[in-house]
Design a protein around this motif. Structure first.
Motif, PDB file in Angstrom:
ATOM      1  N   LYS A 144      65.321  53.359  15.320  1.00 36.38           N
ATOM      2  CA  LYS A 144      64.309  53.708  14.322  1.00 36.38           C
ATOM      3  C   LYS A 144      62.981  53.016  14.577  1.00 36.38           C
ATOM      4  O   LYS A 144      61.918  53.624  14.452  1.00 36.38           O
ATOM      5  N   TRP A 145      63.033  51.731  14.940  1.00 37.25           N
ATOM      6  CA  TRP A 145      61.814  50.935  15.067  1.00 37.25           C
ATOM      7  C   TRP A 145      61.222  50.941  16.464  1.00 37.25           C
ATOM      8  O   TRP A 145      60.016  51.124  16.633  1.00 37.25           O
ATOM      9  N   GLN A 186      53.693  52.619  13.975  1.00 43.10           N
ATOM     10  CA  GLN A 186      55.106  52.264  13.932  1.00 43.10           C
ATOM     11  C   GLN A 186      55.324  51.004  13.109  1.00 43.10           C
ATOM     12  O   GLN A 186      56.360  50.867  12.439  1.00 43.10           O
ATOM     13  N   ILE A 224      56.203  51.485   9.434  1.00 39.04           N
ATOM     14  CA  ILE A 224      57.617  51.772   9.170  1.00 39.04           C
ATOM     15  C   ILE A 224      58.432  50.482   9.251  1.00 39.04           C
ATOM     16  O   ILE A 224      59.235  50.172   8.370  1.00 39.04           O
TER      17      ILE A 224
END
Length: 931
Positions: free
Chosen positions: A855-856, A618, A621
């Motif tokens: 998203k994160w 993760q 990203i």
């Protein structure tokens, strides 16, 4: 591919996308040129662009105007000397990279040759060793880019425009150039076969060595590091990056690099210079490490002033088992203490060279083949001396097939000049990797697991072992890893008693000790004693999962896990979203991992390194997004970019725009959160279309058997003409005066009837509802209007759906519905796309923060939250496997076979036949009864 379009596209990419795009384009351009050679051209031009751009940036900082820069020429000796003194080199305006790619100038391959020649001539004496001959490989290889001057000019021009838009500098360590350079080197290595070993150490191996080294040096303010077989320089650079995380300033790190092969030596120098390392901190040499010792203080007179340089860290990945010449080297101070490596294998010669150049508190890591751990002869004696003198700190066995160009398994040896302990940590990481293409690759979690084991000197079952010097001596100084760490999976065993009589051996249940230690009461809930040595399931096999999942201790374990991660999402939100501008991306992942491990410390059964891998995945990203935000500003989150794809236009691949994409915000994420109604409506239509297509496919299968005249030649779709005729035929039998009259009218039209004839027909058939159709100006009706009306009339009739006529009509209606749905979906998808673009561009700051969290943070927290479920599933599988293993005993199977044989023999007594049949049956009966 259109170069101009590429240049526009390149501006809207993060560094990962940009690197991949440049590699893809460069690989297409290289045509038949070997990857190992082509890398020298593209990497050489990238380096030249870097020098050009840094000189221009420097001059602008000094107050020069564009006109002043245009006037730069060799005859301005005062300016030339100033630039050479400050930068170490000088490039005239006509020779700048930006001039070459300026559309207003005429470019020719001779421009490159003249520029490279001038560059070499104008190097500052102080930096002559660093820059001299750095473009030799590029210069001599230009002729391979084409048979004629015109072809070479075009090939070079295409290459220059490909790399034109690569940013060379940026804010907050936005190291695009360095990333792309490393990315291209790795890609070329993957395509270069055996030659890859000459210049590249895989990034993951390099990172592992760097983390171990950096931890050892973290207390030092000034550091000197050295690679005697530097290749592309990636090992040095990665160690420098890891050390810089702890150092006060990256300018306090000095780099020494030696490389034998000229073209690879040029790569080392380019790579080091482009990382923004001060020229005074780079010392390099093109030479044979084993033949001539280096580094030393005064290189100009090595025979009389030989004073070796000692450094804080040496790192190397030398050529494996290379031949060398040990003759007359007995007194070489590098080897005199421990002995000479055999002529056929220089592995220990490289190791001893590295060790010799370490300061008393220094550390070295070296990659070598496994043979150095156990081979005898001279190598065995050297190994013994290294162990007795307490130099070998750790041995790390790597997976096979991890290096490009060779599949052999390798080891990393960690050595120190002085150690307080005298044991050796042995790590077997050979089973810890993921498959990526043809090669194996260490994951971030593997690197972390190994690094932790080395730093903390851990004993971990089937992974690492601290071996005492006494144990090693008892093994006659053989360091072969399997002697100390058995990483092989346990062999499957079968208990004879349980196989014959049933029950589950207690020792096999005890093999799941880690679960029973954490959940002792669950053991009693799952198993009950059958005897002193055997147990059986206490519940039905079908109830095993429920028994585990609903057990109070398991529920308490899950609750404890949830409590451990309580507030973790808020911690991430505050750290990464609220404080996005101040995140230090180079150090943040390490800080997040400390927080992760702290929360997991009291939790059993869940692998913290698996959790670390989730965090690492993760982080890739998050880091990429943060990089753009910190470089371009917060508004980058509200930006959309052209979505460029490659299409073939007139047989030529061309880059064209197909809609838009979020610069940071994914369209799908925005749609799910702010355009959900539109998204659901589109999804509903897509589901309808899917049902229609499925039904059409079923009808096609039907007509394959019944009447394939309505299908195309491949029998995989309906033929429009054939289906239309079948529809007409289906309606021909319908008894309707109006339809019959309209069919006659169409026949009249087909026979080119005159207007008065058509008008007469219309008057003759008043039973036709002519007013239901739109008439032409002359009072007649066109064929298309009549057919549409006919279709409406026929639709009022229903057919038995099981008849062929019913299925023909159904197929026709479904095809019409399919066309309508496709058109509607296309329109809705386009409108949703436009609305999404508009929504992203109008996002409020609060909405951006919400989307960044989704998203994160949400994906990571969701994956972490699911880890206890994986524990339940693993334990369930293991318990059920134990039950299955001994569920059917051999005795039971043997009894069932015997019963079946007896029953068959009795049934055979009732059979009749001729004399020969009966003789055969009698013999078979004896056999079945065991007589």
């Amino acid at each position: 591919m259109c170069v101009d379009l590429f240049e526009n596209l390149i501006l809207h990419m993060n560094k990962q996308q940009l690197a991949a795009k440049i590699w893809e384009s460069a690989n297409q351009m290289r045509s038949k040129i070997e990857a190992n050679e082509y890398k020298d051209y593209i990497l050489g031009f990238i380096f030249y662009k870097y020098l050009s751009d840094t000189q221009v940036s420097f001059l602008i900082e000094q107050g020069m105007t564009p006109d002043d820069i245009k006037a730069l020429a060799e005859d301005d000796t005062e300016t030339v000397d100033y630039i050479r003194r400050e930068k170490g080199f000088f490039i005239a305006y006509d020779n700048l990279f930006s001039t070459w790619v300026d559309s207003s100038t005429e470019f020719d391959e001779s421009n490159v040759r003249d520029a490279l020649s001038a560059f070499n001539r104008l190097i500052n004496k102080k930096h002559k060793k660093l820059f001299e001959g750095i473009f030799t490989t590029l210069e001599t290889g230009l002729s391979k880019l084409g048979e004629t001057s015109g072809k070479r000019t075009k090939a070079i021009s295409d290459l220059l425009h490909l790399i034109k838009a690569i940013p060379m500098t940026g804010n907050l360590g936005y190291d695009v150039l360095g990333y792309i350079y490393e990315y291209l080197i790795e890609k070329f290595a993957a395509n270069a076969g055996k030659k890859a070993g000459e210049f590249y150490t895989p990034h993951e191996v390099s990172l592992l060595m760097s983390e171990i080294t950096a931890h050892e040096l973290k207390h030092k303010d000034e550091i000197e590091i050295y690679d005697p077989t530097s290749g592309s320089g990636s090992l040095l650079i990665n160690i420098g990056s890891s050390v810089a995380k702890h150092a006060k300033s990256k300018d306090d790190i000095k780099y020494y690099a030696q490389e034998l092969k000229q073209s690879t030596y040029n790569l080392t120098r380019m790579n080091l210079i482009m990382r923004g390392i001060l020229p005074d901190n780079i010392t390099t040499r093109n030479g044979d490490t084993l033949e001539d010792d280096w580094p030393y203080f005064d290189e100009t007179n090595p025979q009389e002033t030989y004073q070796p340089l000692y450094v804080d860290a040496v790192v190397s990945n030398p050529p494996y088992s290379q031949k060398w010449e040990p003759e007359n080297k007995e007194n070489d101070p590098r080897y005199a203490r421990f002995g000479l490596a055999p002529k056929t294998k220089a592995d220990f010669a490289f190791l001893l060279h590295d060790l010799y150049h370490l300061k008393p508190d220094g550390i070295m890591t070296i990659v070598l083949p496994h043979g150095v751990l156990f081979r005898g002869g001279e190598e065995g004696e050297i190994r013994k001396q290294l162990i007795e003198n307490n130099h070998i700190d750790a041995i790390i066995g790597l997976p096979a097939n991890i290096f490009f160009g060779t599949g052999i398994p390798t080891v990393i040896l960690v050595l120190k000049q002085k150690r307080e302990n005298n044991d050796v940590l042995i790590v077997d990481a050979s089973k810890h990797f993921v498959k990526e293409g043809k090669n194996n690759k260490l994951q971030d979690s593997d690197i972390k697991r190994i690094t932790d084991a080395v730093i903390n000197r851990q004993d971990n079952a089937k992974f690492s072992k601290v071996a005492s010097k006494k144990t090693i001596q008892e093994n006659e100084y053989n360091l072969n890893i399997p002697r100390y760490v058995d990483s092989s999976p346990a062999a499957e065993t079968w208990d004879i008693h349980a196989t014959m009589l049933g029950g589950i051996p207690n020792r096999e249940i005890a093999a799941l000790k880690e679960y029973w230690d954490a959940l002792p009461e669950l053991l009693d809930a799952l198993f009950t004693a059958k005897s002193s040595e055997y147990s059986e399931l206490a519940v039905e096999k079908s109830q095993v999962q429920a028994t585990i999942a609903l057990h109070p201790q398991l529920l308490a374990f899950i609750q404890a896990y949830k409590q451990a991660f309580e507030g973790f999402d808020e911690y991430l939100k505050n750290t990464l979203i609220e404080g996005w501008a101040n995140v230090n991306r180079n150090r943040q992942q390490a800080q997040l991992s400390i927080e992760l491990f702290k929360r997991m410390q009291p939790i059993a059964l869940v692998d913290k390194y698996q959790a670390y891998q989730l965090l690492s995945d993760q982080w890739q990203i998050i880091s990429a997004d943060l990089e753009m935000m910190q470089t371009e500003g917060f508004d980058a989150t509200k930006q959309v970019d052209p979505n460029m794809i490659i299409k073939k236009v007139k047989g030529k691949e061309t880059e064209v725009q197909e809609g838009w994409k979020g610069h940071i915000m994914p369209f799908e994420l925005v749609q799910k959160n702010y355009l959900i109604d539109d998204l659901n409506e589109l999804k509903m239509q897509e589901d309808k279309l899917s049902e229609v297509v499925s039904t059409i496919d079923e009808l096609i299968e039907y007509f394959k058997e019944e009447d394939d005249s309505v299908l195309n030649d491949n029998n995989d779709s309906f033929a429009k003409a054939g289906l239309s005729l079948a529809v007409i035929d289906a309606y021909l039998g319908i008894n309707s005066e109006e339809i019959a009259a309209l069919n006659k009218y169409i026949a009249l039209l087909d026979n080119k009837a005159k207007v008065d004839e058509k008008l007469a027909f219309i008057a003759e058939y008043p039973q036709v509802q002519w007013h239901q159709m739109e008439a032409s100006k002359n009072g007649t009706y066109a064929k298309g209007k009549v057919n549409s009306y006919l279709k409406m009339l026929r639709a009022e009739f229903s057919f038995d759906p099981e008849t062929i006529e019913g299925k023909v009509i159904k197929a026709s209606k479904l095809l019409d519905e399919q066309a309508e749905l496709k058109a509607d979906i296309k329109e809705k998808a386009l409108q949703l796309h436009i609305n999404t673009k508009s929504t992203i561009e109008k996002l409020s700051d609060d909405q951006v923060n919400t989307l960044l969290e989704l998203k994160w943070i949400t994906p990571l927290c969701d994956e972490l939250a699911s880890m206890p479920s994986a524990v339940v599933n693993r334990l369930t599988t293991k318990v059920q496997s134990l039950a299955d293993k001994y569920a059917v005993t051999y005795s039971k199977v043997a009894n069932e076979i015997q019963t079946s044989e007896n029953e068959l023999a009795e049934m055979m007594d009732q059979l009749t036949g001729n004399e020969f049949d009966m003789q055969g049956l009698a013999e078979l009966t004896k056999l079945l009864k065991g007589e």
